[in-house]
Design an enzyme around this catalytic site. Structure first.
Site, PDB file in Angstrom:
ATOM      1  N   LYS A  55       0.833  -1.076  -0.126  1.00 26.66           N
ATOM      2  CA  LYS A  55      -0.289   0.343   0.080  1.00 26.66           C
ATOM      3  C   LYS A  55       0.509   1.064  -0.312  1.00 26.66           C
ATOM      4  O   LYS A  55       1.817   1.434   1.169  1.00 26.66           O
ATOM      5  CB  LYS A  55      -0.696   0.225   1.327  1.00 26.66           C
ATOM      6  CG  LYS A  55      -1.828   1.118   1.510  1.00 26.66           C
ATOM      7  CD  LYS A  55      -2.896   1.310   2.172  1.00 26.66           C
ATOM      8  CE  LYS A  55      -3.488   2.595   2.354  1.00 26.66           C
ATOM      9  NZ  LYS A  55      -4.558   2.570   3.904  1.00 26.66           N
ATOM     10  N   LYS A  87      -2.206  -1.704  -3.930  1.00 24.73           N
ATOM     11  CA  LYS A  87      -2.834  -0.343  -4.128  1.00 24.73           C
ATOM     12  C   LYS A  87      -2.082   0.270  -3.782  1.00 24.73           C
ATOM     13  O   LYS A  87      -1.367   1.360  -3.109  1.00 24.73           O
ATOM     14  CB  LYS A  87      -3.665  -0.081  -2.169  1.00 24.73           C
ATOM     15  CG  LYS A  87      -4.435   0.672  -2.572  1.00 24.73           C
ATOM     16  CD  LYS A  87      -5.341   0.812  -0.609  1.00 24.73           C
ATOM     17  CE  LYS A  87      -6.177   2.151  -0.689  1.00 24.73           C
ATOM     18  NZ  LYS A  87      -6.517   1.938   0.762  1.00 24.73           N
TER      19      LYS A  87
HETATM   20  C1  PBG Z   1      -7.342   4.088   5.024  1.00 27.55           C
HETATM   21  C2  PBG Z   1      -7.584   3.504   3.605  1.00 27.55           C
HETATM   22  C3  PBG Z   1      -7.412   4.121   2.921  1.00 27.55           C
HETATM   23  C4  PBG Z   1      -7.805   4.140   1.521  1.00 27.55           C
HETATM   24  C5  PBG Z   1      -8.600   2.582   1.627  1.00 27.55           C
HETATM   25  N1  PBG Z   1      -8.542   2.264   3.003  1.00 27.55           N
HETATM   26  C6  PBG Z   1      -7.370   5.569   2.709  1.00 27.55           C
HETATM   27  C7  PBG Z   1      -6.075   5.713   3.969  1.00 27.55           C
HETATM   28  O1  PBG Z   1      -4.605   4.714   3.116  1.00 27.55           O
HETATM   29  O2  PBG Z   1      -5.830   7.235   3.891  1.00 27.55           O
HETATM   30  C8  PBG Z   1      -7.912   4.463  -0.104  1.00 27.55           C
HETATM   31  C9  PBG Z   1      -8.983   3.684  -0.533  1.00 27.55           C
HETATM   32  C10 PBG Z   1      -9.480   4.563  -1.920  1.00 27.55           C
HETATM   33  O3  PBG Z   1      -8.657   5.814  -2.509  1.00 27.55           O
HETATM   34  O4  PBG Z   1     -10.137   3.936  -2.861  1.00 27.55           O
HETATM   35  N2  PBG Z   1      -7.778   2.939   5.833  1.00 27.55           N
END
Ligand code: PBG
Length: 313
Positions: free
Chosen positions: A185, A238
């Site tokens: 991520k 991601k």
């Molecule tokens: C946070 C989380 C995020 C997303 C999923 N879980 C955002 C972040 O890390 O600030 C993003 C998903 C998206 O942008 O569609 N736990």
């Protein structure tokens, strides 16, 4: 070459079973609420979400990922509402599984939707406390398993969280509850609309100390090795579209299902371009999902899931 032969030798197909539909739910009943930066995606109410899921099932979608839009008054430093017995998110999950037992319902484990700091872990003096956060994440995951989630989705990126969650689940006899680890991520600019949806933008700083540097490729392999060793059942990349090389790396190096998260900013870019008439949405969407599949995704999390399935029907 004829269309028939082209179809015969086509290497990749995106099927409905490849798609996971992410949904936002807020407390209360009645009308859904628009999200300005995520056109066509809504904060659903507790009753409305059942209709949305029912409709998507009608088009052949069977996997859903649920995110809570938590009212500001329920937030605190320790995200304690996340495992509170009255938490609406847990109740909604139980209702979804009761009404639609054959769905695969995936949770989100992270502190940010419940945190006054808007971070995924506990913050003290500007620093994220990794090990202290694990305790909370473990309680959150257990509450979600008890509510009926089939798969737990730790998106928090704390070190050691997959192992900790696996242990907690096993100790409480949730041995068949799976873990979909947010493995690679990245600290991405493409999460903006999602943070608008949940009102979870960090109050200060960024997430670079616990999310990955977009410049790094080999590190994704290390993260995957750790998550798999700790007990993950799925590994995720991601964002997806800007990280196709990482998807391919995980596909080539590991045997677990690889999940790609086509994130909010990637969704909204396409919607905006289509609205301006710069691209044809249907063609561009098809090509986008195909690219993720071709890169090596087994599963794709996308806000377009319902639309794509509907178009196929
Ligand atoms: C946070 C989380 C995020 C997303 C999923 N879980 C955002 C972040 O890390 O600030 C993003 C998903 C998206 O942008 O569609 N736990």
């Amino acid at each position: 070459m004829s269309a028939t032969i082209r179809a015969m030798i086509q290497e990749n197909v995106v099927s409905k079973d490849d798609l996971i539909y992410p949904l936002f739910v807020k407390p209360g009943q009645g009308e859904k609420e628009r999200i300005a930066t995520l056109p066509g995606v809504y904060r659903h109410t507790e009753d409305g979400i059942l209709d949305e899921i029912g409709e998507a099932i009608g088009y052949g979608i069977r996997a859903f990922m649920l995110f809570p839009a938590v009212p500001e008054m329920q937030k605190d430093k320790y995200a304690s509402y996340s495992f509170h017995p009255e938490n609406f998110y847990l109740k909604v999950a139980a209702k979804i599984k009761e009404q639609f037992p054959d769905t695969c319902l995936i949770s989100d484990v992270a502190m940010d939707p419940y945190s006054t700091d808007g971070h995924d872990g506990i913050v003290e003096n500007g620093i994220i406390l990794n090990d202290e956060s694990l305790e909370i994440l473990g309680k959150m995951a257990l509450a979600q398993a008890q509510a009926g989630f089939d798969v737990i989705g730790p998106s928090d990126m704390m070190d050691g969280r997959v192992l900790h969650i696996r242990k907690v689940l096993d100790q409480h006899n949730f041995k068949t509850t799976g873990i979909m680890a947010y493995t690679a991520k990245y600290a991405s600019a493409f999460y903006g609309p999602f943070r608008d949806a949940l009102d979870s933008t960090p109050k200060w700083g960024d997430k670079k100390s616990y999310q990955m540097n977009p410049a790094n490729r080999r590190e994704a392999i290390i993260e995957a090795e750790l998550d798999i060793e700790e007990g993950a059942d799925y590994i995720m990349v991601k964002p997806a579209l800007h990280y196709l090389d990482i998807i391919r790396d995980l596909r080539n190096n590991f045997q677990l299902p690889v999940v790609s998260y086509h994130v909010s900013g990637e969704y909204s870019m396409l919607m905006a371009a289509a609205e301006k008439g710069y691209v044809d949405l249907d063609l561009a969407l098809h090509e986008t999902l195909l690219a993720m599949k071709r890169a090596g995704s087994d599963l794709i999390i996308t806000y377009f899931a319902k639309k794509y399935a509907k178009d196929l029907s």
